[in-house]
Scaffold this motif. Structure first.
Motif, PDB file in Angstrom:
ATOM      1  N   TYR A 155       0.828  -1.210   0.000  1.00  0.00           N
ATOM      2  CA  TYR A 155       0.000   0.000   0.000  1.00  0.00           C
ATOM      3  C   TYR A 155       0.864   1.264   0.000  1.00  0.00           C
ATOM      4  CZ  TYR A 155      -2.659   3.789   2.131  1.00  0.00           C
ATOM      5  OH  TYR A 155      -3.191   5.013   2.412  1.00  0.00           O
ATOM      6  N   HIS A 156       1.847   1.321   0.872  1.00  0.00           N
ATOM      7  CA  HIS A 156       2.678   2.526   0.964  1.00  0.00           C
ATOM      8  C   HIS A 156       3.538   2.735  -0.284  1.00  0.00           C
ATOM      9  CE1 HIS A 156       1.880   4.368   4.843  1.00  0.00           C
ATOM     10  NE2 HIS A 156       1.560   3.157   5.234  1.00  0.00           N
ATOM     11  N   ASP A 157       4.128   1.660  -0.789  1.00  0.00           N
ATOM     12  CA  ASP A 157       4.923   1.787  -2.011  1.00  0.00           C
ATOM     13  C   ASP A 157       4.044   2.237  -3.178  1.00  0.00           C
ATOM     14  OD1 ASP A 157       7.039   0.891  -0.471  1.00  0.00           O
ATOM     15  OD2 ASP A 157       7.288  -1.012  -1.541  1.00  0.00           O
ATOM     16  N   ALA A 158       2.855   1.668  -3.278  1.00  0.00           N
ATOM     17  CA  ALA A 158       1.932   2.036  -4.345  1.00  0.00           C
ATOM     18  C   ALA A 158       1.455   3.479  -4.178  1.00  0.00           C
ATOM     19  CB  ALA A 158       0.746   1.078  -4.369  1.00  0.00           C
ATOM     20  N   PHE A 159       1.217   3.900  -2.936  1.00  0.00           N
ATOM     21  CA  PHE A 159       0.767   5.270  -2.702  1.00  0.00           C
ATOM     22  C   PHE A 159       1.795   6.269  -3.223  1.00  0.00           C
ATOM     23  CE2 PHE A 159       0.160   9.223  -0.480  1.00  0.00           C
ATOM     24  CZ  PHE A 159      -1.217   9.379  -0.469  1.00  0.00           C
ATOM     25  N   ASP A 160       3.071   5.986  -2.989  1.00  0.00           N
ATOM     26  CA  ASP A 160       4.113   6.886  -3.482  1.00  0.00           C
ATOM     27  C   ASP A 160       4.070   6.998  -5.005  1.00  0.00           C
ATOM     28  OD1 ASP A 160       5.069   7.568  -0.970  1.00  0.00           O
ATOM     29  OD2 ASP A 160       6.618   6.022  -0.970  1.00  0.00           O
ATOM     30  N   GLN A 161       3.823   5.889  -5.687  1.00  0.00           N
ATOM     31  CA  GLN A 161       3.705   5.914  -7.146  1.00  0.00           C
ATOM     32  C   GLN A 161       2.432   6.642  -7.575  1.00  0.00           C
ATOM     33  OE1 GLN A 161       4.083   1.972  -8.887  1.00  0.00           O
ATOM     34  NE2 GLN A 161       5.432   1.371  -7.209  1.00  0.00           N
ATOM     35  N   TRP A 162       1.335   6.342  -6.897  1.00  0.00           N
ATOM     36  CA  TRP A 162       0.045   6.927  -7.234  1.00  0.00           C
ATOM     37  C   TRP A 162       0.036   8.438  -7.053  1.00  0.00           C
ATOM     38  CZ3 TRP A 162      -3.637   9.179  -3.824  1.00  0.00           C
ATOM     39  CH2 TRP A 162      -4.891   9.426  -4.396  1.00  0.00           C
ATOM     40  N   ALA A 163       0.758   8.930  -6.066  1.00  0.00           N
ATOM     41  CA  ALA A 163       0.765  10.362  -5.769  1.00  0.00           C
ATOM     42  C   ALA A 163       1.483  11.185  -6.828  1.00  0.00           C
ATOM     43  CB  ALA A 163       1.386  10.614  -4.388  1.00  0.00           C
ATOM     44  N   ASP A 164       2.148  10.541  -7.758  1.00  0.00           N
ATOM     45  CA  ASP A 164       2.765  11.247  -8.874  1.00  0.00           C
ATOM     46  C   ASP A 164       1.648  11.834  -9.735  1.00  0.00           C
ATOM     47  OD1 ASP A 164       3.964  12.087 -11.235  1.00  0.00           O
ATOM     48  OD2 ASP A 164       5.141  10.268 -11.505  1.00  0.00           O
ATOM     49  N   PRO A 165       1.601  13.158  -9.873  1.00  0.00           N
ATOM     50  CA  PRO A 165       0.509  13.781 -10.638  1.00  0.00           C
ATOM     51  C   PRO A 165       0.414  13.287 -12.082  1.00  0.00           C
ATOM     52  CG  PRO A 165       1.735  15.443  -9.424  1.00  0.00           C
ATOM     53  CD  PRO A 165       2.490  14.152  -9.290  1.00  0.00           C
ATOM     54  N   ALA A 166       1.496  12.761 -12.637  1.00  0.00           N
ATOM     55  CA  ALA A 166       1.478  12.259 -14.010  1.00  0.00           C
ATOM     56  C   ALA A 166       0.905  10.842 -14.087  1.00  0.00           C
ATOM     57  CB  ALA A 166       2.888  12.276 -14.597  1.00  0.00           C
ATOM     58  N   GLY A 167       0.688  10.224 -12.942  1.00  0.00           N
ATOM     59  CA  GLY A 167       0.192   8.853 -12.915  1.00  0.00           C
ATOM     60  C   GLY A 167      -1.214   8.731 -13.466  1.00  0.00           C
ATOM     61  N   ARG A 168      -1.499   7.564 -14.025  1.00  0.00           N
ATOM     62  CA  ARG A 168      -2.813   7.322 -14.589  1.00  0.00           C
ATOM     63  C   ARG A 168      -3.493   6.112 -13.957  1.00  0.00           C
ATOM     64  NH1 ARG A 168      -2.953  11.807 -15.426  1.00  0.00           N
ATOM     65  NH2 ARG A 168      -2.152  12.848 -17.240  1.00  0.00           N
ATOM     66  N   GLN A 169      -2.730   5.224 -13.342  1.00  0.00           N
ATOM     67  CA  GLN A 169      -3.316   4.036 -12.752  1.00  0.00           C
ATOM     68  C   GLN A 169      -3.998   4.387 -11.435  1.00  0.00           C
ATOM     69  OE1 GLN A 169       0.402   1.571 -12.985  1.00  0.00           O
ATOM     70  NE2 GLN A 169      -1.108   0.000 -13.518  1.00  0.00           N
ATOM     71  N   THR A 170      -4.990   3.592 -11.092  1.00  0.00           N
ATOM     72  CA  THR A 170      -5.654   3.791  -9.811  1.00  0.00           C
ATOM     73  C   THR A 170      -4.750   3.269  -8.699  1.00  0.00           C
ATOM     74  OG1 THR A 170      -6.735   1.629  -9.793  1.00  0.00           O
ATOM     75  CG2 THR A 170      -7.919   3.462 -10.891  1.00  0.00           C
ATOM     76  N   LEU A 171      -5.016   3.698  -7.493  1.00  0.00           N
ATOM     77  CA  LEU A 171      -4.250   3.195  -6.353  1.00  0.00           C
ATOM     78  C   LEU A 171      -4.503   1.702  -6.169  1.00  0.00           C
ATOM     79  CD1 LEU A 171      -2.285   3.663  -4.063  1.00  0.00           C
ATOM     80  CD2 LEU A 171      -4.188   4.520  -2.666  1.00  0.00           C
ATOM     81  N   THR A 172      -5.701   1.255  -6.466  1.00  0.00           N
ATOM     82  CA  THR A 172      -6.006  -0.176  -6.365  1.00  0.00           C
ATOM     83  C   THR A 172      -5.138  -0.976  -7.325  1.00  0.00           C
ATOM     84  OG1 THR A 172      -8.269   0.301  -5.677  1.00  0.00           O
ATOM     85  CG2 THR A 172      -7.840  -1.910  -6.530  1.00  0.00           C
ATOM     86  N   GLU A 173      -5.051  -0.537  -8.572  1.00  0.00           N
ATOM     87  CA  GLU A 173      -4.224  -1.237  -9.565  1.00  0.00           C
ATOM     88  C   GLU A 173      -2.763  -1.270  -9.134  1.00  0.00           C
ATOM     89  OE1 GLU A 173      -6.706  -0.066 -13.616  1.00  0.00           O
ATOM     90  OE2 GLU A 173      -5.184   1.325 -12.851  1.00  0.00           O
ATOM     91  N   LEU A 174      -2.257  -0.139  -8.712  1.00  0.00           N
ATOM     92  CA  LEU A 174      -0.856  -0.064  -8.297  1.00  0.00           C
ATOM     93  C   LEU A 174      -0.581  -0.945  -7.081  1.00  0.00           C
ATOM     94  CD1 LEU A 174      -0.301   3.757  -8.768  1.00  0.00           C
ATOM     95  CD2 LEU A 174       0.862   1.934 -10.043  1.00  0.00           C
ATOM     96  N   THR A 175      -1.492  -0.933  -6.121  1.00  0.00           N
ATOM     97  CA  THR A 175      -1.294  -1.727  -4.908  1.00  0.00           C
ATOM     98  C   THR A 175      -1.313  -3.214  -5.245  1.00  0.00           C
ATOM     99  OG1 THR A 175      -2.294   0.018  -3.578  1.00  0.00           O
ATOM    100  CG2 THR A 175      -2.122  -2.157  -2.559  1.00  0.00           C
ATOM    101  N   ARG A 176      -2.214  -3.642  -6.102  1.00  0.00           N
ATOM    102  CA  ARG A 176      -2.242  -5.049  -6.517  1.00  0.00           C
ATOM    103  C   ARG A 176      -0.933  -5.436  -7.186  1.00  0.00           C
ATOM    104  NH1 ARG A 176      -8.233  -5.742  -9.228  1.00  0.00           N
ATOM    105  NH2 ARG A 176      -9.423  -5.750  -7.278  1.00  0.00           N
ATOM    106  N   HIS A 177      -0.440  -4.555  -8.063  1.00  0.00           N
ATOM    107  CA  HIS A 177       0.811  -4.833  -8.770  1.00  0.00           C
ATOM    108  C   HIS A 177       1.982  -4.950  -7.789  1.00  0.00           C
ATOM    109  CE1 HIS A 177       3.773  -4.816 -11.968  1.00  0.00           C
ATOM    110  NE2 HIS A 177       4.401  -3.845 -11.327  1.00  0.00           N
ATOM    111  N   VAL A 178       2.084  -4.009  -6.870  1.00  0.00           N
ATOM    112  CA  VAL A 178       3.180  -4.045  -5.905  1.00  0.00           C
ATOM    113  C   VAL A 178       3.065  -5.278  -5.008  1.00  0.00           C
ATOM    114  CG1 VAL A 178       4.272  -2.860  -3.953  1.00  0.00           C
ATOM    115  CG2 VAL A 178       3.555  -1.544  -5.941  1.00  0.00           C
TER     116      VAL A 178
END
Length: 190
Positions: A155-178
């Motif tokens: 969750y925390h690693d994904a949140f850091d990626q998700w918080a990038d304003p250029a990001g397009r993936q949802t936090l759910t998608e990123l968290t599942r991937h991580v």
């Protein structure tokens, strides 16, 4: 803004982040936060014990979401499947309109030791809630705490990626991937 308007808690959080970003955490007072939100100092203290806590306002809600989702997971779910369900429930609450807030929050926390310590405490409390919920499902140690730590790290690693304003993936998608990456890394240890 009139003092009677709804969402005082959210207004205080946004005002605090604005001020912390503009003038720094140390230079910002509770009175300034309340004034910026169009509220009184008394109202601030009805919602938060101090200015540090205003940035961690969602911790109780996050803890409850995680525990409830683990409790609701099918009885046949493995510990990591239950954790994944909990992470899905939590991350679903992070809509794209909150991404900008997350992007602004990270550097404020990173720039101040007191906030970094509070963030670490939040992380530990979330892991503790997940561990406790897994224990209630009959998951023994060290399996419960390891599954919890993997989930909260994801969750925390994904949140850091998700918080990038250029990001397009949802936090759910990123968290599942991580989480999948962490599971693969764990399997590679053997």
């Amino acid at each position: 803004m009139a003092r009677w308007e709804p969402n005082a808690r959210e207004r205080l959080v946004r005002a605090a982040l604005d001020l912390f970003t503009e003038q720094g955490y140390d230079a910002t007072t509770v009175n300034e936060i309340a004034d910026r939100a169009g509220l009184t100092k008394t109202t601030f203290f009805r919602h938060f014990s101090d200015k540090r806590e205003v940035l961690f306002a969602g911790q109780d809600t996050h803890t409850r979401l995680l525990a409830d989702a683990i409790d609701a997971a099918p009885g046949s779910a493995t510990p990591l499947e239950a954790v994944r369900a909990a992470l899905d429930a939590l991350t679903a609450t992070f809509t794209d309109d909150r991404r900008e807030f997350g992007a602004r929050l990270r550097p404020v926390i990173a720039g101040h030791t007191e906030l970094q310590e509070r963030s670490a405490l939040k992380r530990a409390k979330l892991a503790e809630a997940v561990t406790d919920a897994l224990h209630k499902r009959g998951v023994p140690e060290p399996t419960a705490s390891l599954a919890a730590e993997l989930g909260i790290r994801a969750y925390h690693d994904a949140f850091d990626q998700w918080a990038d304003p250029a990001g397009r993936q949802t936090l759910t998608e990123l968290t599942r991937h991580v989480l999948d990456e962490l599971r693969a890394a764990l399997a590679a240890l053997d």
